[in-house]
Scaffold this motif. Structure first.
Motif, short mmCIF file in Angstrom:
data_model
loop_
_atom_site.label_atom_id
_atom_site.label_comp_id
_atom_site.label_asym_id
_atom_site.label_seq_id
_atom_site.Cartn_x
_atom_site.Cartn_y
_atom_site.Cartn_z
N SER A 428 75.13 19.23 16.00
CA SER A 428 76.54 18.84 15.96
C SER A 428 77.43 19.77 15.16
O SER A 428 78.59 19.46 14.92
N GLY A 429 76.91 20.90 14.74
CA GLY A 429 77.72 21.85 13.99
C GLY A 429 77.91 21.45 12.55
O GLY A 429 77.29 20.51 12.04
N PHE A 430 78.79 22.18 11.85
CA PHE A 430 79.08 21.86 10.46
C PHE A 430 79.95 20.61 10.38
O PHE A 430 80.70 20.29 11.31
N ASN A 431 79.87 19.94 9.26
CA ASN A 431 80.65 18.74 9.04
C ASN A 431 82.14 19.02 9.26
O ASN A 431 82.72 19.89 8.61
N ALA A 432 82.75 18.30 10.17
CA ALA A 432 84.13 18.58 10.55
C ALA A 432 85.10 18.36 9.41
O ALA A 432 86.09 19.10 9.26
N ALA A 433 84.85 17.37 8.56
CA ALA A 433 85.79 17.02 7.50
C ALA A 433 85.74 18.01 6.33
O ALA A 433 86.74 18.22 5.65
N ALA A 434 84.58 18.60 6.11
CA ALA A 434 84.44 19.53 4.97
C ALA A 434 83.46 20.63 5.37
O ALA A 434 82.41 20.80 4.75
N TRP A 435 83.80 21.37 6.41
CA TRP A 435 82.84 22.31 6.99
C TRP A 435 82.50 23.46 6.06
O TRP A 435 81.37 23.94 6.07
N GLU A 436 83.44 23.90 5.23
CA GLU A 436 83.13 25.02 4.35
C GLU A 436 82.13 24.62 3.26
O GLU A 436 81.24 25.40 2.91
N THR A 437 82.27 23.40 2.76
CA THR A 437 81.29 22.90 1.79
C THR A 437 79.93 22.72 2.45
O THR A 437 78.88 23.07 1.88
N ASP A 438 79.93 22.18 3.66
CA ASP A 438 78.68 22.01 4.40
C ASP A 438 78.04 23.36 4.67
O ASP A 438 76.82 23.52 4.52
N ARG A 439 78.84 24.34 5.06
CA ARG A 439 78.30 25.69 5.30
C ARG A 439 77.68 26.25 4.02
O ARG A 439 76.57 26.81 4.05
N LYS A 440 78.39 26.14 2.92
CA LYS A 440 77.88 26.65 1.64
C LYS A 440 76.53 26.02 1.31
O LYS A 440 75.57 26.72 0.96
N ASN A 441 76.44 24.70 1.41
CA ASN A 441 75.19 24.03 1.10
C ASN A 441 74.06 24.46 2.02
O ASN A 441 72.92 24.64 1.60
N LYS A 442 74.38 24.63 3.29
CA LYS A 442 73.36 25.07 4.25
C LYS A 442 72.94 26.51 3.97
O LYS A 442 71.76 26.87 4.12
N MET A 443 73.89 27.36 3.59
CA MET A 443 73.54 28.75 3.30
C MET A 443 72.63 28.85 2.08
O MET A 443 71.65 29.62 2.08
#
Length: 499
Positions: A428-443
């Motif tokens: 479902s991709g990165f979290n739509a509401a806070a995608w940059e934070t989700d991306r950071k955590n995943k990275m």
């Protein structure tokens, strides 16, 4: 005050001297060095010697690969370990034994730098002894090695990248000298790294065999009746040297690190990462590809098709068995607890384990003691051993492009491409509401999962200035702060001499 003196004739040795006094260099030693650099073979041998030095137990043959630096990231269990290892894990850098480990790493990085400086000191005046493109290749690799080792000095002993300040901290050594080199500030140190990499790139562009031949052609099969495409073995096995694409990959890594203070560097990191991913051989096939399930099935847990640079370690099977195997000390003990608290169970969620190639057969119970788990990345399959440890891998280039993408859609495109090869669910991709934070955590999590045992976790945490890891996968397991991340350099000064 005592000075820590590096005295190296090609391979180097460590010695201590009294105040203001260094070991004398004998005329015979100087003559030997003159003779060494009187032929192309001598320069080749000196470059090979620098690569051999990088396999030191204190650096990429241990300390900066799977031991010291991984304990600093708390990637290994310390139950039953020595007091020194426990202190290291707890960032007690004042402990005498811990201090010795870290000082040795610092010294050994500068030994390699001293050796390549010895090459660079002589090579321009000896261009006439070289054939073909060997002057450009040897000088380019020497510059790249100088940058590579200096960069890890900066990452380990330098300031926090998000707030480096302007104080003079570390020496960037470009000469062979008895004198103590004046330290420079973070910004100048980084500028010197990039200058060396720019020069290396210019020298090897259009000259490196990796641009003209496929890796298959440059890696001849043993006992094959087919003659190699290049007669000179100096041109072979370019993926275990700091080749042209390794220079680009290292530039991407450096610019990514520097983006902590200047976000504009993300565009440069992405540019170089893209160039590595886009690399094609003369047949039009990708020069490097991501490791995948078929590699794991074949026993290539190191995912060698994605190695951009590596070190050849002929006895890796023996080292890995003694380090990670049944009697090895590098283990984890929390594998069999499924309560959502323990480290591995959060690092690799149960829902992902059936497909993630970084999990399947990588983490297994020890036969003799099922309370412990061994890590099998470096364990070799006898029928197809991969006797090399990676220094730069294609996975990092995909993570850099994911992290540098300006939009959610672009970031998801790169991350999905990465996930599809690694077997990571990303429906479902990165979290739509806070995608940059989700991306950071995943990275952060991907760097840990992907480069476990390769020395990159600690540097990732430092780059992000991680205080605590995301609660969804580690809870209170790890805490970080500048006191943990900024490793004190040796109290003793160093003489960067290789005469």
């Amino acid at each position: 005050m005592k000075r820590l003196t590096i005295t190296t004739i090609l391979f180097g040795a460590l010695a201590f001297s009294s105040c203001n006094k260094y070991l004398d260099v004998t005329p015979r030693a100087q003559t030997t060095k003159d003779q060494l650099f009187s032929t192309e073979k001598g320069f080749r041998d000196a470059l090979t010697g620098a690569y051999i030095q990088m396999k030191s137990n204190n650096t990429y043959g241990g300390g900066l690969m799977w031991s010291t630096i991984e304990y600093m990231a708390r990637n290994w269990d310390v139950s039953g370990s020595s007091i020194a290892i426990t202190n290291l894990t707890n960032a007690n850098y004042n402990d005498a034994q811990v201090r010795g480990m870290l000082d040795n790493t610092y010294a050994d990085l500068y030994k390699v730098i001293a050796s390549v400086n010895s090459i660079l000191e002589r090579i321009d005046g000896q261009q006439s002894v070289f054939t073909g493109n060997n002057y450009a290749l040897i000088k380019g690799e020497a510059l790249a090695l100088r940058a590579f080792n200096h960069f890890d000095v900066l990452r380990m002993f330098g300031p926090m990248p998000d707030n480096p300040g302007t104080s003079t901290l570390l020496p960037y050594v470009t000469e062979v000298t008895h004198d103590i080199i004046t330290p420079v500030a973070y910004q100048e140190f980084a500028k010197n790294i990039l200058a060396d990499l720019d020069a290396a790139e210019a020298l090897m562009k259009d000259k490196d065999p990796i641009l003209s031949y496929s890796l298959a052609e440059l890696n001849p099969v043993a006992n094959s009746s087919t003659p190699p495409v290049v007669a000179d073995n100096f041109y072979m096995y370019r993926q275990i040297r700091l080749n042209y694409y390794a220079v680009l990959a290292l530039k991407a890594r450096v610019y990514m690190y520097l983006a902590a203070t200047d976000p504009a560097n993300k565009a440069k990191a992405a540019q170089y990462a893209q160039q590595v991913i886009d690399a094609k051989d003369r047949t039009g096939r990708a020069t490097f590809r991501l490791g995948r399930e078929s590699d794991r099935v074949a026993g290539d847990y190191l995912m060698s098709p994605e190695h951009i640079a590596a070190l050849s370690v002929y006895n890796l099977e023996t080292i890995a068995t003694s380090t990670f195997g049944e009697t090895g000390s590098l283990v984890r003990t929390d594998f069999n607890v499924q309560d959502g608290f323990y480290y591995l169970n959060n690092l690799f969620p149960v829902a992902e384990r059936t497909s993630d190639v970084r999990w399947k057969e990588m983490w297994v119970y020890k036969v003799t003691n099922t309370s412990y788990v061994m890590y099998r990345k470096f364990i070799q399959k006898p029928s197809a051993p991969v006797l090399q440890v990676p220094l730069l891998r294609l996975s990092e280039m995909y993570l850099i492009l994911t992290e540098c993408a300006a939009t959610k859609e672009a970031a998801e495109t790169w991350y999905r491409a990465y996930c599809s090869e690694k077997g990571i669910p990303f429906p479902s991709g990165f979290n739509a509401a806070a995608w940059e934070t989700d991306r950071k955590n995943k990275m952060i999590r991907e760097y840990v999962r992907e480069f476990y045992g390769e020395g990159q976790t600690f540097f990732t945490y430092k780059r992000y200035n991680v205080a605590t890891l995301p609660a969804s996968w580690t809870y209170s397991y790890y805490t970080g702060n500048p006191a943990r991340y900024v490793v004190p350099k040796p109290d003793r000064e160093i003489n960067y001499n290789n005469k």
